[in-house]
Write a protein that holds these residues in place. Sequence first.
Motif, short mmCIF file in Angstrom:
data_model
loop_
_atom_site.label_atom_id
_atom_site.label_comp_id
_atom_site.label_asym_id
_atom_site.label_seq_id
_atom_site.Cartn_x
_atom_site.Cartn_y
_atom_site.Cartn_z
N ALA A 1 2.97 -41.64 -2.83
CA ALA A 1 2.25 -41.04 -3.95
C ALA A 1 2.91 -39.74 -4.39
CB ALA A 1 0.80 -40.79 -3.56
N ALA A 2 3.26 -38.89 -3.44
CA ALA A 2 3.88 -37.61 -3.79
C ALA A 2 5.18 -37.80 -4.53
CB ALA A 2 4.10 -36.79 -2.51
N ALA A 3 6.03 -38.71 -4.06
CA ALA A 3 7.32 -38.94 -4.70
C ALA A 3 7.15 -39.51 -6.10
CB ALA A 3 8.17 -39.87 -3.83
N ALA A 4 6.19 -40.39 -6.27
CA ALA A 4 5.95 -40.97 -7.60
C ALA A 4 5.54 -39.90 -8.60
CB ALA A 4 4.87 -42.05 -7.52
N ILE A 5 4.70 -38.99 -8.18
CA ILE A 5 4.27 -37.91 -9.06
C ILE A 5 5.45 -37.00 -9.40
CG2 ILE A 5 2.77 -35.88 -9.25
CD1 ILE A 5 0.90 -37.38 -7.23
N SER A 6 6.33 -36.78 -8.43
CA SER A 6 7.42 -35.82 -8.62
C SER A 6 8.40 -36.24 -9.70
CB SER A 6 8.17 -35.61 -7.30
OG SER A 6 9.02 -36.69 -7.00
N VAL A 7 8.57 -37.54 -9.95
CA VAL A 7 9.56 -37.99 -10.93
C VAL A 7 9.05 -37.92 -12.37
CG1 VAL A 7 10.58 -39.52 -9.22
CG2 VAL A 7 8.96 -40.47 -10.88
N THR A 8 7.80 -37.52 -12.55
CA THR A 8 7.23 -37.46 -13.89
C THR A 8 7.50 -36.13 -14.60
OG1 THR A 8 5.08 -36.69 -13.07
CG2 THR A 8 5.41 -39.08 -13.24
N ALA A 9 8.27 -35.23 -13.96
CA ALA A 9 8.65 -33.96 -14.57
C ALA A 9 10.13 -33.72 -14.34
CB ALA A 9 7.83 -32.81 -13.99
N ARG A 10 10.72 -32.87 -15.15
CA ARG A 10 12.14 -32.57 -15.03
C ARG A 10 12.40 -31.60 -13.89
NH1 ARG A 10 14.33 -31.92 -21.31
NH2 ARG A 10 14.64 -34.16 -21.66
N GLY A 11 13.59 -31.74 -13.28
CA GLY A 11 14.00 -30.83 -12.22
C GLY A 11 13.55 -31.32 -10.86
N GLY A 12 14.20 -30.79 -9.82
CA GLY A 12 13.90 -31.24 -8.48
C GLY A 12 12.60 -30.71 -7.92
N ARG A 13 12.08 -29.60 -8.48
CA ARG A 13 10.87 -28.99 -7.91
C ARG A 13 9.72 -28.86 -8.90
NH1 ARG A 13 13.55 -24.13 -4.17
NH2 ARG A 13 14.86 -25.51 -2.91
N MET A 14 9.99 -29.00 -10.18
CA MET A 14 8.95 -28.80 -11.19
C MET A 14 7.79 -29.78 -11.02
SD MET A 14 9.59 -26.21 -13.09
CE MET A 14 8.51 -26.54 -14.49
N GLY A 15 8.11 -31.01 -10.61
CA GLY A 15 7.07 -32.03 -10.52
C GLY A 15 6.45 -32.19 -9.15
N LEU A 16 6.79 -31.32 -8.20
CA LEU A 16 6.22 -31.46 -6.86
C LEU A 16 4.70 -31.29 -6.93
CD1 LEU A 16 8.82 -29.43 -4.77
CD2 LEU A 16 8.64 -31.92 -4.99
N PRO A 17 3.94 -32.24 -6.38
CA PRO A 17 2.49 -32.25 -6.58
C PRO A 17 1.72 -31.43 -5.56
CG PRO A 17 3.13 -34.19 -5.37
CD PRO A 17 4.41 -33.43 -5.65
N ASP A 18 0.43 -31.24 -5.85
CA ASP A 18 -0.47 -30.66 -4.86
C ASP A 18 -1.22 -31.79 -4.15
OD1 ASP A 18 -2.52 -31.49 -6.60
OD2 ASP A 18 -2.75 -29.51 -7.48
N ASN A 19 -1.93 -31.44 -3.11
CA ASN A 19 -2.62 -32.43 -2.28
C ASN A 19 -3.70 -33.17 -3.07
OD1 ASN A 19 -3.37 -33.63 0.37
ND2 ASN A 19 -5.25 -32.47 0.03
N ARG A 20 -4.44 -32.44 -3.89
CA ARG A 20 -5.54 -33.07 -4.64
C ARG A 20 -5.02 -34.18 -5.54
NH1 ARG A 20 -9.36 -29.20 -8.08
NH2 ARG A 20 -9.72 -28.44 -5.96
N THR A 21 -3.89 -33.94 -6.21
CA THR A 21 -3.33 -34.95 -7.10
C THR A 21 -2.88 -36.17 -6.31
OG1 THR A 21 -2.60 -33.18 -8.59
CG2 THR A 21 -1.64 -35.36 -8.92
N CYS A 22 -2.24 -35.94 -5.18
CA CYS A 22 -1.81 -37.07 -4.34
C CYS A 22 -3.00 -37.93 -3.91
CB CYS A 22 -1.08 -36.56 -3.10
SG CYS A 22 0.60 -36.01 -3.40
N LEU A 23 -4.05 -37.28 -3.46
CA LEU A 23 -5.22 -38.03 -3.00
C LEU A 23 -5.88 -38.80 -4.14
CD1 LEU A 23 -6.85 -35.47 -0.53
CD2 LEU A 23 -5.35 -37.40 -0.02
#
Length: 311
Positions: free
Chosen positions: A272-294
Amino acid sequence: MARPLQVLGFGALAIDDIIYVDRALSAGKGKVTKRAMDHGGNVATALVAVARLGGRASFIGWLGDDPATDLAGAELERDGVDISLAPRHADAAPIRSVIMVGPDGDRFIAYDDDVLHGTSDGLPDEVLMRAPVLLIDGYATHSERVVARARVLGLAVIADIEWTVGPATDRILAFADHLVLPLAFAREYTGEGDPATILEKLWSGDRSAVVLTDGECGTYLRQKDDAIRWHLPAYKVQAVDTTGAGDCFHGAYALALAEGKSPLDCVAYATAAAAISVTARGGRMGLPDNRTCLAWMAAENAPVPLPIPAC
């Protein structure tokens, strides 16, 4: 034993110049649509992912000896990663990378890694004992003795390896009880093509888990004391930039492991975390928080683990 941190890590620490282009990378040429600078590196970005998810992470690899000019270390600290335990050296510097990203989110990374790697062999045991999990990458071949001590001290060692330098890489892979590897590397390393066969070939009595990540095709897993070999499909997302997705996966897996989750549950959270991360540009911009992952994991269309059919 209560520990002040959850995940320690040493490995790649990078500064990335990112170039976005309007055509697929295979097109030969295309127009630049955007330029950006970001901080990256496999382990560094994974530790930032831990912090974004609400975990307590510390980078314990080499940093420059002058904190005033140590841009990469300062950025880690701004992103919530502890750097107070990291050894410092005048020759330490971040890897410099140029990353080209196509309109489909695919990317090519060109890097200059002629820098000081790993960490100090003199790193005290009390530093290693501050967390239950150690995350390493391919550069850990420069600090084998530290990895070996971590295992003796009882830490779970997660290895994120993308290339081999021969026997030193073999030894690092043997030290790790959680192999979390790209399937492409695992195929090259083992000479096998089938994920189920690779899981068996990489298994040993000392392993807790072997995890093979394959982007939009999902993840394959063998875990200790489980007769089932698992495949967890990926989320269906429109990728904007896949830079850092694997690092995010490793960080989320490490945090879930530190919280006592099973490898299968770690993979579900990391997926889930990795899927969310690819929806924004850059290696760190899209890193999610726990609530979004859950929330993603609780959605009706969230992928569920499937047994890999027996051969």
